[in-house]
Design a protein around this motif. Sequence first.
Motif, PDB file in Angstrom:
ATOM      1  N   UNK A  42     -15.337  70.662  -7.356  1.00 21.78           N
ATOM      2  CA  UNK A  42     -15.152  69.630  -7.779  1.00 21.78           C
ATOM      3  C   UNK A  42     -14.057  68.994  -9.138  1.00 21.78           C
ATOM      4  N   UNK A  43     -13.440  70.080  -9.365  1.00 23.00           N
ATOM      5  CA  UNK A  43     -12.545  69.950 -10.509  1.00 23.00           C
ATOM      6  C   UNK A  43     -11.245  69.454 -10.144  1.00 23.00           C
ATOM      7  N   UNK A  44     -10.687  69.703  -8.848  1.00 27.89           N
ATOM      8  CA  UNK A  44      -9.614  68.601  -8.706  1.00 27.89           C
ATOM      9  C   UNK A  44      -9.771  67.324  -8.609  1.00 27.89           C
ATOM     10  N   UNK A  45     -10.837  66.951  -7.865  1.00 28.55           N
ATOM     11  CA  UNK A  45     -11.437  65.485  -7.839  1.00 28.55           C
ATOM     12  C   UNK A  45     -11.498  65.051  -9.238  1.00 28.55           C
ATOM     13  N   UNK A  46     -12.222  65.519  -9.986  1.00 32.14           N
ATOM     14  CA  UNK A  46     -12.604  65.141 -11.383  1.00 32.14           C
ATOM     15  C   UNK A  46     -11.020  64.902 -12.156  1.00 32.14           C
ATOM     16  N   UNK A  47     -10.286  65.936 -12.014  1.00 30.76           N
ATOM     17  CA  UNK A  47      -8.802  65.931 -12.650  1.00 30.76           C
ATOM     18  C   UNK A  47      -8.148  64.764 -12.357  1.00 30.76           C
ATOM     19  N   UNK A  48      -8.139  64.370 -10.970  1.00 28.34           N
ATOM     20  CA  UNK A  48      -7.535  63.152 -10.441  1.00 28.34           C
ATOM     21  C   UNK A  48      -8.048  61.940 -10.850  1.00 28.34           C
ATOM     22  N   UNK A  49      -9.447  61.913 -10.955  1.00 30.06           N
ATOM     23  CA  UNK A  49     -10.043  60.708 -11.481  1.00 30.06           C
ATOM     24  C   UNK A  49      -9.637  60.224 -12.990  1.00 30.06           C
ATOM     25  N   UNK A  50      -9.927  61.454 -13.623  1.00 30.93           N
ATOM     26  CA  UNK A  50      -9.654  61.220 -15.138  1.00 30.93           C
ATOM     27  C   UNK A  50      -7.958  61.123 -15.494  1.00 30.93           C
ATOM     28  N   UNK A  72      -5.050  77.303 -13.381  1.00 31.58           N
ATOM     29  CA  UNK A  72      -5.823  77.670 -14.694  1.00 31.58           C
ATOM     30  C   UNK A  72      -7.053  76.580 -14.871  1.00 31.58           C
ATOM     31  N   UNK A  73      -6.904  75.425 -14.664  1.00 33.01           N
ATOM     32  CA  UNK A  73      -7.940  74.605 -14.903  1.00 33.01           C
ATOM     33  C   UNK A  73      -9.047  74.687 -13.951  1.00 33.01           C
ATOM     34  N   UNK A  74      -9.009  75.284 -12.781  1.00 29.64           N
ATOM     35  CA  UNK A  74      -9.823  75.379 -11.728  1.00 29.64           C
ATOM     36  C   UNK A  74     -10.584  76.668 -12.027  1.00 29.64           C
ATOM     37  N   UNK A  75     -10.073  77.547 -12.694  1.00 26.85           N
ATOM     38  CA  UNK A  75     -10.679  79.042 -12.933  1.00 26.85           C
ATOM     39  C   UNK A  75     -11.255  78.773 -14.261  1.00 26.85           C
ATOM     40  N   UNK A  76     -11.193  77.871 -14.897  1.00 27.82           N
ATOM     41  CA  UNK A  76     -11.938  77.956 -16.476  1.00 27.82           C
ATOM     42  C   UNK A  76     -12.969  77.641 -16.309  1.00 27.82           C
ATOM     43  N   UNK A  82     -18.523  68.633 -17.629  1.00 31.01           N
ATOM     44  CA  UNK A  82     -17.295  67.537 -17.230  1.00 31.01           C
ATOM     45  C   UNK A  82     -16.892  66.773 -18.506  1.00 31.01           C
ATOM     46  N   UNK A  83     -17.848  66.445 -19.470  1.00 28.83           N
ATOM     47  CA  UNK A  83     -17.242  65.769 -20.715  1.00 28.83           C
ATOM     48  C   UNK A  83     -16.061  66.774 -21.433  1.00 28.83           C
ATOM     49  N   UNK A  84     -16.150  68.119 -21.151  1.00 29.63           N
ATOM     50  CA  UNK A  84     -15.077  68.714 -21.705  1.00 29.63           C
ATOM     51  C   UNK A  84     -13.715  68.453 -20.832  1.00 29.63           C
ATOM     52  N   UNK A  85     -13.900  68.430 -19.478  1.00 29.42           N
ATOM     53  CA  UNK A  85     -12.688  68.364 -18.798  1.00 29.42           C
ATOM     54  C   UNK A  85     -12.123  66.916 -19.124  1.00 29.42           C
ATOM     55  N   UNK A  86     -12.974  66.038 -19.159  1.00 32.01           N
ATOM     56  CA  UNK A  86     -12.596  64.587 -19.428  1.00 32.01           C
ATOM     57  C   UNK A  86     -11.628  64.769 -20.547  1.00 32.01           C
ATOM     58  N   UNK A  87     -12.197  65.065 -21.791  1.00 31.61           N
ATOM     59  CA  UNK A  87     -11.534  65.042 -23.035  1.00 31.61           C
ATOM     60  C   UNK A  87     -10.321  65.742 -23.018  1.00 31.61           C
ATOM     61  N   UNK A  88     -10.161  66.948 -22.065  1.00 34.50           N
ATOM     62  CA  UNK A  88      -9.010  67.841 -22.157  1.00 34.50           C
ATOM     63  C   UNK A  88      -8.076  66.907 -21.373  1.00 34.50           C
ATOM     64  N   UNK A  89      -8.009  66.205 -20.360  1.00 36.58           N
ATOM     65  CA  UNK A  89      -7.201  65.162 -19.736  1.00 36.58           C
ATOM     66  C   UNK A  89      -6.647  64.147 -20.659  1.00 36.58           C
ATOM     67  N   UNK A 101       2.313  67.843 -15.808  1.00 34.30           N
ATOM     68  CA  UNK A 101       1.366  68.631 -16.784  1.00 34.30           C
ATOM     69  C   UNK A 101       1.613  70.144 -16.297  1.00 34.30           C
ATOM     70  N   UNK A 102       2.064  70.971 -17.095  1.00 31.48           N
ATOM     71  CA  UNK A 102       2.178  72.431 -16.878  1.00 31.48           C
ATOM     72  C   UNK A 102       1.380  73.190 -17.507  1.00 31.48           C
ATOM     73  N   UNK A 103       1.177  74.621 -17.549  1.00 27.27           N
ATOM     74  CA  UNK A 103       0.251  75.463 -18.243  1.00 27.27           C
ATOM     75  C   UNK A 103       0.552  75.207 -19.745  1.00 27.27           C
ATOM     76  N   UNK A 104       1.885  74.915 -20.130  1.00 20.42           N
ATOM     77  CA  UNK A 104       2.306  74.778 -21.541  1.00 20.42           C
ATOM     78  C   UNK A 104       1.672  73.772 -22.178  1.00 20.42           C
ATOM     79  N   UNK A 105       1.392  72.687 -21.591  1.00 23.24           N
ATOM     80  CA  UNK A 105       0.478  71.417 -22.037  1.00 23.24           C
ATOM     81  C   UNK A 105      -0.827  71.471 -22.148  1.00 23.24           C
TER      82      UNK A 105
END
Length: 168
Positions: A42-50, A72-76, A82-89, A101-105
């Motif tokens: 679900x992580x890639x779908x949520x990343x796309x949405x946010x 990195x985001x998928x294995x974290x 989901x709230x943490x993922x939203x805030x990270x994006x 957005x690369x690993x350095x960001x």
Amino acid sequence: ILCASNRDLMKAVEKGTFRNDLYYRINVVPLHIPPLRERSEDIPLLLDYFHAKYNLILGRENKGFSDDALAMLTTYPWPGNVRELKHVVEQILVLENGDLIGPEQLPPAISQRRGVFNVFSESLSLEEMEKRYIQFVLHQTKGLRQQTADILGINRKTLAAKIQKFGL
């Protein structure tokens, strides 16, 4: 009323730490949604949405996540779900101006995540420790060699040679 909890409310009622009348009032249609760490698909779908949401809100035209950042985001493990993922994006899009957005960001908690490497009680040679550590990092990155090499601080060619040497 929609309610959410990360605790087993029935157990809390049994212990007397949650009011039983309130539990039965809100427990009409219970849904169990596993934590994000148990549904990494679900992580890639949520990343796309946010990403799309905050691009629009902030008036940005950021193109998304690089493959390394996505890995990195998928294995974290997302302890904040989901709230943490939203805030990270949101944080990344507020602070960064780049196209991709690369690993350095990524926040250090994600980009510098190493996991836990157990210290062995047996006496091991330096070579055996190196082998086990490379094996550990490969497992942590789900076999992603570039990410493994980056974490180890070596290039992919050196990593490939060590993988062959140790038979990993």
